[in-house]
Enzyme design. Structure first.
Site, PDB file in Angstrom:
ATOM      1  N   TRP A 148       0.806  -1.167  -0.039  1.00  0.00           N
ATOM      2  CA  TRP A 148      -0.042   0.024  -0.087  1.00  0.00           C
ATOM      3  C   TRP A 148       0.683   1.170  -0.073  1.00  0.00           C
ATOM      4  O   TRP A 148       0.368   2.396  -0.196  1.00  0.00           O
ATOM      5  CB  TRP A 148      -0.997   0.029   1.281  1.00  0.00           C
ATOM      6  CG  TRP A 148      -0.096  -0.388   2.802  1.00  0.00           C
ATOM      7  CD1 TRP A 148       0.137  -1.649   3.074  1.00  0.00           C
ATOM      8  CD2 TRP A 148       0.632   0.701   3.239  1.00  0.00           C
ATOM      9  NE1 TRP A 148       0.845  -1.281   4.217  1.00  0.00           N
ATOM     10  CE2 TRP A 148       1.281  -0.148   4.372  1.00  0.00           C
ATOM     11  CE3 TRP A 148       1.056   2.175   3.241  1.00  0.00           C
ATOM     12  CZ2 TRP A 148       2.219   0.416   5.360  1.00  0.00           C
ATOM     13  CZ3 TRP A 148       1.681   2.401   4.262  1.00  0.00           C
ATOM     14  CH2 TRP A 148       2.352   1.758   5.204  1.00  0.00           C
ATOM     15  N   ASN A 149       2.137   1.148   0.299  1.00  0.00           N
ATOM     16  CA  ASN A 149       2.784   2.454   0.485  1.00  0.00           C
ATOM     17  C   ASN A 149       3.012   3.305  -0.629  1.00  0.00           C
ATOM     18  O   ASN A 149       3.236   4.518  -0.453  1.00  0.00           O
ATOM     19  CB  ASN A 149       4.143   1.996   1.469  1.00  0.00           C
ATOM     20  CG  ASN A 149       5.050   1.319   0.623  1.00  0.00           C
ATOM     21  OD1 ASN A 149       4.710   0.244  -0.097  1.00  0.00           O
ATOM     22  ND2 ASN A 149       6.506   1.698   0.399  1.00  0.00           N
ATOM     23  N   LYS A 172      -3.433  -8.972  -7.179  1.00  0.00           N
ATOM     24  CA  LYS A 172      -3.986  -8.743  -5.752  1.00  0.00           C
ATOM     25  C   LYS A 172      -3.397  -7.659  -4.953  1.00  0.00           C
ATOM     26  O   LYS A 172      -2.245  -7.721  -4.471  1.00  0.00           O
ATOM     27  CB  LYS A 172      -3.586 -10.064  -5.138  1.00  0.00           C
ATOM     28  CG  LYS A 172      -4.699 -10.506  -3.925  1.00  0.00           C
ATOM     29  CD  LYS A 172      -4.958  -9.374  -2.785  1.00  0.00           C
ATOM     30  CE  LYS A 172      -4.019  -9.280  -1.625  1.00  0.00           C
ATOM     31  NZ  LYS A 172      -4.407  -8.402  -0.917  1.00  0.00           N
ATOM     32  N   PRO A 173      -4.026  -6.592  -5.175  1.00  0.00           N
ATOM     33  CA  PRO A 173      -3.523  -5.269  -4.553  1.00  0.00           C
ATOM     34  C   PRO A 173      -3.572  -5.246  -3.043  1.00  0.00           C
ATOM     35  O   PRO A 173      -4.367  -6.220  -2.577  1.00  0.00           O
ATOM     36  CB  PRO A 173      -4.384  -3.969  -5.274  1.00  0.00           C
ATOM     37  CG  PRO A 173      -5.613  -4.656  -5.444  1.00  0.00           C
ATOM     38  CD  PRO A 173      -5.225  -6.200  -5.808  1.00  0.00           C
ATOM     39  N   GLU A 175      -4.899  -4.797   0.712  1.00  0.00           N
ATOM     40  CA  GLU A 175      -6.344  -4.356   1.204  1.00  0.00           C
ATOM     41  C   GLU A 175      -6.413  -3.199   2.003  1.00  0.00           C
ATOM     42  O   GLU A 175      -7.521  -2.795   2.340  1.00  0.00           O
ATOM     43  CB  GLU A 175      -6.735  -5.510   2.285  1.00  0.00           C
ATOM     44  CG  GLU A 175      -5.871  -5.820   3.358  1.00  0.00           C
ATOM     45  CD  GLU A 175      -4.476  -6.469   3.222  1.00  0.00           C
ATOM     46  OE1 GLU A 175      -4.109  -6.700   1.962  1.00  0.00           O
ATOM     47  OE2 GLU A 175      -3.768  -7.245   4.504  1.00  0.00           O
ATOM     48  N   GLY A 222       6.513  -6.449  -0.665  1.00  0.00           N
ATOM     49  CA  GLY A 222       5.687  -6.310   0.572  1.00  0.00           C
ATOM     50  C   GLY A 222       6.670  -6.476   1.746  1.00  0.00           C
ATOM     51  O   GLY A 222       8.055  -6.688   1.832  1.00  0.00           O
ATOM     52  N   SER A 223       6.123  -7.104   2.966  1.00  0.00           N
ATOM     53  CA  SER A 223       6.857  -7.244   4.138  1.00  0.00           C
ATOM     54  C   SER A 223       7.752  -8.675   4.079  1.00  0.00           C
ATOM     55  O   SER A 223       7.429  -9.425   3.233  1.00  0.00           O
ATOM     56  CB  SER A 223       6.111  -7.394   5.274  1.00  0.00           C
ATOM     57  OG  SER A 223       5.250  -8.453   5.327  1.00  0.00           O
ATOM     58  N   GLU A 244      10.566  -8.562  -3.383  1.00  0.00           N
ATOM     59  CA  GLU A 244      11.195  -7.265  -2.875  1.00  0.00           C
ATOM     60  C   GLU A 244      10.406  -6.761  -1.655  1.00  0.00           C
ATOM     61  O   GLU A 244       9.344  -6.643  -1.582  1.00  0.00           O
ATOM     62  CB  GLU A 244      10.666  -6.267  -4.020  1.00  0.00           C
ATOM     63  CG  GLU A 244      11.009  -6.654  -5.343  1.00  0.00           C
ATOM     64  CD  GLU A 244      12.801  -6.637  -5.641  1.00  0.00           C
ATOM     65  OE1 GLU A 244      13.399  -5.825  -4.770  1.00  0.00           O
ATOM     66  OE2 GLU A 244      12.941  -7.754  -6.308  1.00  0.00           O
ATOM     67  N   CYS A 278      10.183   1.749   1.457  1.00  0.00           N
ATOM     68  CA  CYS A 278      10.931   0.695   1.651  1.00  0.00           C
ATOM     69  C   CYS A 278      12.334   1.121   1.829  1.00  0.00           C
ATOM     70  O   CYS A 278      13.255   0.648   2.697  1.00  0.00           O
ATOM     71  CB  CYS A 278      10.897  -0.337   0.565  1.00  0.00           C
ATOM     72  SG  CYS A 278      11.222   0.162  -1.076  1.00  0.00           S
ATOM     73  N   GLU A 375      12.555  -3.003  10.917  1.00  0.00           N
ATOM     74  CA  GLU A 375      11.768  -2.206   9.990  1.00  0.00           C
ATOM     75  C   GLU A 375      10.782  -1.567  10.834  1.00  0.00           C
ATOM     76  O   GLU A 375       9.863  -2.253  11.396  1.00  0.00           O
ATOM     77  CB  GLU A 375      11.223  -2.988   8.797  1.00  0.00           C
ATOM     78  CG  GLU A 375      10.601  -1.706   7.735  1.00  0.00           C
ATOM     79  CD  GLU A 375      10.174  -2.375   6.560  1.00  0.00           C
ATOM     80  OE1 GLU A 375       9.386  -3.226   6.544  1.00  0.00           O
ATOM     81  OE2 GLU A 375      10.690  -1.955   5.444  1.00  0.00           O
TER      82      GLU A 375
END
Ligand code: NAD
Length: 477
Positions: A148-149, A172-173, A175, A222-223, A244, A278, A375
């Site tokens: 989302w960032n 799949k974006p 949520e 993502g994470s 990534e 990131c 993080e």
């Protein structure tokens, strides 16, 4: 209010039997989007439908696929402002930054439309009467699972590169930014043959169902926690995992730099997008000679930032994405303070609606604290004082992550040591952000693996085939 719909097998509005999610504006808590949640069965059907569409798209001439992506660029450009507004409404970043993310995404789509058809394979020097060559082919069905960032820029990279190289894509974006993903998918789909792109919405369980299904590539930005779960799922199915993931990027402030300029760099790196980048600056190793002046200037910068909703033009620091994330950020800050760190500014939860968190500077940190090692992904600048450049390099390198690092120094030999020795994908000297167009790097260890950006991302979505051809029966053609 955005009413998000899924796209499965070329049909908008399909599925959604898994329930509904509501996304709230992180600036004031008002509802922004309603989102259907896909069931595991719907994910399975979407994968089957994508597989059915894969052969035709793979066989389409590369120039024709590139032309379709070029049309998609126009379609996305036509909704650029709507996309930027959706980003700000769903995740809170200042509108000017959201516009920048959309512009970056459009630039990436344009580059891939131009580059893909001119990247070929290579011929080999085999026997005189044989033909030997290596050629890239589409991998097939790609699951693109995004965060989302910076939702438009990141999604455009994965979707553009995967589609133009002849893959069908299940998107799949996050949520937390589903309406942004839906607007983007609508624009792309309008320019592509039906069934080439699908949109599945919902939370981590939808991503997990997709990652565990019979796809050829799972591309995840993502994470690190999610990336590891996806790597395990892909190991079971045999899919390629392109990851990534998170980072804990160090900033080194050398003894010979202007501490006020260094503080400007640190503030930009730690507080832009409220630290939700990131490659944000996550930990600072400041040489003792300049540390106090540097911290004083950094505190000044932190306190001068104008905080407010992302849609207000004067806002420099928007809210965090939501309160769940704010709890994570604040938890790391309070744990560090409990272990002896000292708050120089910020670090307290503000009253009022939304998920705002102040720009925070923490000193007397130790390298072992979770605030420095993990993080944080918030507007927090932890400062650790070091006595030498070698100590700073050693601490910077000692991390489970390997995304990027920045060094501020006037010494050419320190700059050379930094880029050679730091075990990260990207090293920046004397600028926290920036880099030439087309730059791409391999993240290391917990930050993932594979190229997530640049022309090399096109190669990630193709498989190279080696071909050897001889005349029949050992004779002549
Ligand atoms: P996340 O991994 O929680 O979510 C990203 C996507 O993965 C979402 O669509 C989510 O629904 C899905 N997902 C969650 N659990 C899943 C599972 N078990 N299986 C499959 N999919 C699952 O990450 P986030 O919070 O959205 O994004 C922030 C993170 O992304 C930060 O760690 C940041 O550093 C990282 N990030 C990295 C880069 C990069 O280029 N390295 C770029 C942007 C963001």
């Amino acid at each position: 209010m955005y009413n998000v719909a899924q796209l499965i097998g070329g049909v908008w509005g399909a599925g959604g039997q898994g329930g509904e999610l509501v996304v709230h504006d992180p600036a004031d808590g008002t509802p922004v989007s309603t989102v259907p949640v896909a069931t595991a069965d719907e994910v399975g059907k979407a994968v089957e439908a994508a597989r059915d569409a894969a052969a035709e798209w793979a066989a389409t001439d590369p120039a024709e696929r590139a032309a379709a992506l070029a049309r998609a660029v126009d379609a996305v450009a036509a909704v650029a402002e709507e996309l930027a507004e959706a980003v700000t409404a769903e995740m809170g970043k200042p509108l000017a930054d959201a516009r920048g993310g959309v512009a970056a995404g459009l630039g990436t789509l344009r580059q891939y439309a131009e580059l893909a058809p001119v990247r070929g394979g290579r011929t080999l020097l085999g026997a005189g009467d044989a033909i030997d060559f290596m050629t890239p082919q589409p991998r097939g069905v790609v699951a693109a699972i995004t965060p989302w960032n910076d939702p438009v820029a990141v999604s455009c990279g994965l979707l553009g590169a995967a589609l133009v190289t002849g893959n069908v894509v299940l998107y799949k974006p996050s949520e937390r930014t589903p309406a942004t993903g839906w607007l983007l998918a609508r624009a792309l789909d309008a320019a592509l043959p039906a069934g080439v792109l699908s949109l599945l919405t919902g939370g981590g369980e939808v991503g997990a169902a997709l990652a565990g299904s019979e796809v050829d590539v799972v591309a995840h930005v993502g994470s690190t926690t999610t990336g590891r779960a996806i790597a395990a799922a892909a190991a079971r199915t045999g899919a390629k995992a392109l990851l990534e993931n998170g980072g804990s990027d160090p900033l080194i402030v050398d003894a010979d730099v202007d501490p006020v300029w260094a503080a400007e760099q640190a503030a930009l790196g730690a507080f832009a997008n409220a630290g939700q980048i990131c490659v944000a600056v996550e930990r600072i190793y400041a040489h003792r000679d300049v540390a106090e002046d540097f911290v004083a200037a950094l505190v000044g910068r932190a306190e001068s930032l104008r905080t407010g909703p992302g849609r207000a033009p004067e806002t420099q620091l928007g809210p965090l994405v939501d309160r769940r994330h704010r709890d994570h950020v604040h938890g790391q800050v309070t744990a560090a303070v409990a272990e002896g760190a000292r708050l120089r500014t910020g670090g307290t939860l503000p009253d009022g609606p939304g998920a705002f968190y102040p720009a925070t500077v923490v000193t007397e940190c130790r390298h072992e604290m979770a605030l420095a090692r993990e993080e944080t992904f918030g507007p927090v600048a932890p400062v650790i004082v070091v006595d030498s450049f070698s100590e700073a390099l050693r601490c910077a390198a000692d991390s489970p992550y390997g995304l990027a690092a920045t060094v501020l120094t006037g010494s050419m030999s320190h700059a050379q040591r930094a880029w050679r020795e730091l075990p990260v994908g990207t090293v920046k000297v004397n600028a926290v952000f920036g880099g030439a167009p087309g730059g791409a790097a391999h993240p290391r260890r917990a930050s993932g693996h594979g190229y997530g950006y640049g022309p090399e991302l096109l190669d990630e979505f193709t498989a190279t085939k080696a071909v050897h051809v001889e005349a029949p029966g050992g004779g002549h053609w």
